[in-house]
Design a protein around this motif. Structure first.
Motif, mmCIF file in Angstrom:
data_model
loop_
_atom_site.group_PDB
_atom_site.id
_atom_site.type_symbol
_atom_site.label_atom_id
_atom_site.label_comp_id
_atom_site.label_asym_id
_atom_site.label_seq_id
_atom_site.Cartn_x
_atom_site.Cartn_y
_atom_site.Cartn_z
ATOM 1 N N LEU A 6 18.802 -8.554 -23.638
ATOM 2 C CA LEU A 6 17.582 -7.782 -23.506
ATOM 3 C C LEU A 6 17.849 -6.598 -22.588
ATOM 4 C CD1 LEU A 6 14.574 -7.566 -24.132
ATOM 5 C CD2 LEU A 6 14.137 -9.011 -22.160
ATOM 6 N N GLY A 7 17.824 -5.405 -23.158
ATOM 7 C CA GLY A 7 17.955 -4.189 -22.373
ATOM 8 C C GLY A 7 16.563 -3.653 -22.091
ATOM 9 N N ILE A 8 16.337 -3.204 -20.864
ATOM 10 C CA ILE A 8 15.020 -2.751 -20.439
ATOM 11 C C ILE A 8 15.045 -1.237 -20.229
ATOM 12 C CG2 ILE A 8 13.210 -3.004 -18.702
ATOM 13 C CD1 ILE A 8 13.757 -5.554 -20.303
ATOM 14 N N PRO A 9 14.066 -0.520 -20.792
ATOM 15 C CA PRO A 9 14.017 0.922 -20.579
ATOM 16 C C PRO A 9 13.480 1.271 -19.194
ATOM 17 C CG PRO A 9 12.224 0.245 -22.031
ATOM 18 C CD PRO A 9 13.053 -0.980 -21.751
ATOM 19 N N GLY A 10 14.005 2.331 -18.630
ATOM 20 C CA GLY A 10 13.538 2.830 -17.343
ATOM 21 C C GLY A 10 13.873 4.309 -17.219
ATOM 22 N N LYS A 11 13.332 4.931 -16.176
ATOM 23 C CA LYS A 11 13.560 6.363 -15.968
ATOM 24 C C LYS A 11 14.425 6.570 -14.730
ATOM 25 C CE LYS A 11 10.791 9.509 -17.278
ATOM 26 N NZ LYS A 11 9.768 10.500 -17.548
ATOM 27 N N VAL A 12 15.445 7.410 -14.875
ATOM 28 C CA VAL A 12 16.345 7.725 -13.763
ATOM 29 C C VAL A 12 15.596 8.599 -12.763
ATOM 30 C CG1 VAL A 12 18.508 8.835 -13.106
ATOM 31 C CG2 VAL A 12 18.367 7.555 -15.263
ATOM 32 N N VAL A 13 15.560 8.138 -11.512
ATOM 33 C CA VAL A 13 14.870 8.899 -10.461
ATOM 34 C C VAL A 13 15.836 9.487 -9.439
ATOM 35 C CG1 VAL A 13 12.675 7.676 -10.720
ATOM 36 C CG2 VAL A 13 14.381 6.798 -9.119
ATOM 37 N N GLU A 14 17.085 9.031 -9.473
ATOM 38 C CA GLU A 14 18.095 9.566 -8.553
ATOM 39 C C GLU A 14 19.473 9.233 -9.105
ATOM 40 O OE1 GLU A 14 19.539 8.325 -4.129
ATOM 41 O OE2 GLU A 14 17.377 8.648 -4.371
ATOM 42 N N VAL A 15 20.404 10.174 -8.947
ATOM 43 C CA VAL A 15 21.789 9.950 -9.358
ATOM 44 C C VAL A 15 22.685 10.303 -8.183
ATOM 45 C CG1 VAL A 15 23.628 10.591 -10.968
ATOM 46 C CG2 VAL A 15 21.257 10.540 -11.754
ATOM 47 N N SER A 16 23.635 9.421 -7.878
ATOM 48 C CA SER A 16 24.573 9.706 -6.796
ATOM 49 C C SER A 16 25.948 10.000 -7.366
ATOM 50 C CB SER A 16 24.632 8.524 -5.819
ATOM 51 O OG SER A 16 25.144 7.383 -6.468
ATOM 52 N N GLU A 17 26.793 10.585 -6.532
ATOM 53 C CA GLU A 17 28.134 10.959 -6.996
ATOM 54 C C GLU A 17 29.069 9.763 -7.135
ATOM 55 O OE1 GLU A 17 29.803 14.141 -4.734
ATOM 56 O OE2 GLU A 17 27.975 15.335 -4.846
ATOM 57 N N ASP A 18 28.662 8.599 -6.623
ATOM 58 C CA ASP A 18 29.531 7.426 -6.687
ATOM 59 C C ASP A 18 29.330 6.596 -7.957
ATOM 60 O OD1 ASP A 18 27.060 6.378 -6.096
ATOM 61 O OD2 ASP A 18 27.701 5.265 -4.322
ATOM 62 N N GLY A 19 28.633 7.153 -8.955
ATOM 63 C CA GLY A 19 28.454 6.458 -10.226
ATOM 64 C C GLY A 19 27.250 5.537 -10.274
ATOM 65 N N LEU A 20 26.407 5.599 -9.241
ATOM 66 C CA LEU A 20 25.193 4.784 -9.236
ATOM 67 C C LEU A 20 23.976 5.661 -9.502
ATOM 68 C CD1 LEU A 20 25.820 2.473 -6.140
ATOM 69 C CD2 LEU A 20 26.136 1.925 -8.564
ATOM 70 N N ALA A 21 22.920 5.029 -9.989
ATOM 71 C CA ALA A 21 21.658 5.724 -10.187
ATOM 72 C C ALA A 21 20.525 4.786 -9.803
ATOM 73 C CB ALA A 21 21.506 6.147 -11.646
ATOM 74 N N LYS A 22 19.416 5.364 -9.382
ATOM 75 C CA LYS A 22 18.198 4.597 -9.156
ATOM 76 C C LYS A 22 17.347 4.759 -10.406
ATOM 77 C CE LYS A 22 18.054 4.880 -4.120
ATOM 78 N NZ LYS A 22 18.432 3.524 -3.874
ATOM 79 N N VAL A 23 16.918 3.625 -10.966
ATOM 80 C CA VAL A 23 16.108 3.637 -12.178
ATOM 81 C C VAL A 23 14.780 2.958 -11.876
ATOM 82 C CG1 VAL A 23 15.936 2.806 -14.565
ATOM 83 C CG2 VAL A 23 18.126 3.652 -13.697
ATOM 84 N N GLU A 24 13.692 3.631 -12.272
ATOM 85 C CA GLU A 24 12.358 3.064 -12.097
ATOM 86 C C GLU A 24 11.895 2.477 -13.429
ATOM 87 O OE1 GLU A 24 7.931 4.143 -10.409
ATOM 88 O OE2 GLU A 24 9.347 5.769 -10.771
ATOM 89 N N PHE A 25 11.422 1.239 -13.354
ATOM 90 C CA PHE A 25 10.934 0.549 -14.544
ATOM 91 C C PHE A 25 9.416 0.634 -14.616
ATOM 92 C CE2 PHE A 25 15.066 -1.195 -13.535
ATOM 93 C CZ PHE A 25 15.707 -1.068 -14.756
ATOM 94 N N ALA A 26 8.838 0.223 -15.739
ATOM 95 C CA ALA A 26 7.405 0.368 -15.994
ATOM 96 C C ALA A 26 6.549 -0.303 -14.931
ATOM 97 C CB ALA A 26 7.060 -0.182 -17.372
ATOM 98 N N ASN A 27 7.053 -1.366 -14.322
ATOM 99 C CA ASN A 27 6.271 -2.076 -13.307
ATOM 100 C C ASN A 27 6.383 -1.437 -11.925
ATOM 101 O OD1 ASN A 27 8.881 -2.782 -12.684
ATOM 102 N ND2 ASN A 27 8.572 -4.981 -12.789
ATOM 103 N N GLY A 28 7.081 -0.284 -11.838
ATOM 104 C CA GLY A 28 7.206 0.431 -10.578
ATOM 105 C C GLY A 28 8.402 0.034 -9.737
ATOM 106 N N VAL A 29 9.119 -0.979 -10.153
ATOM 107 C CA VAL A 29 10.301 -1.428 -9.413
ATOM 108 C C VAL A 29 11.436 -0.424 -9.623
ATOM 109 C CG1 VAL A 29 12.065 -3.226 -9.269
ATOM 110 C CG2 VAL A 29 9.669 -3.855 -9.535
#
Length: 95
Positions: A6-29
């Motif tokens: 099960l893959g969950i859709p979310g929106k990228v809210v931040e991207v870092s240069e180390d290959g990580l991103a912050k993703v916000e999901f529909a529930n606000g997490v």
């Protein structure tokens, strides 16, 4: 036996240069995820996340469809859970 992921859709809210991103999901997490597997991830992208890894980018229309599918899946699980609980109660009454 067939496995289901099960893959969950979310929106990228931040991207870092180390290959990580912050993703916000529909529930606000907001969750830190691995963005290194999909090239060109940018703030505002809608992505599919599975097991803490972005597995694809999708457009807004596809995201809306997936949100709807996930909501339906959750409703189905809740109904089945209620049915199962009722069955267990009835079995307890018989025993």
């Amino acid at each position: 036996m067939v496995g289901v992921c099960l893959g969950i859709p979310g929106k990228v809210v931040e991207v870092s240069e180390d290959g990580l991103a912050k993703v916000e999901f529909a529930n606000g997490v907001v969750v830190d995820v691995d963005a290194s597997t999909v090239g060109g991830v940018e703030v505002g992208d809608v992505v599919i996340v599975h097991a803490g890894i972005i597995i694809s980018k999708i457009d807004e229309e596809e995201a809306k469809r997936l949100y709807s599918d996930v909501e339906e899946f959750i409703r189905d699980l809740e109904e089945k859970s209620e049915d199962f609980e009722g069955l267990l109660r009835r079995l307890g009454e018989v025993a």
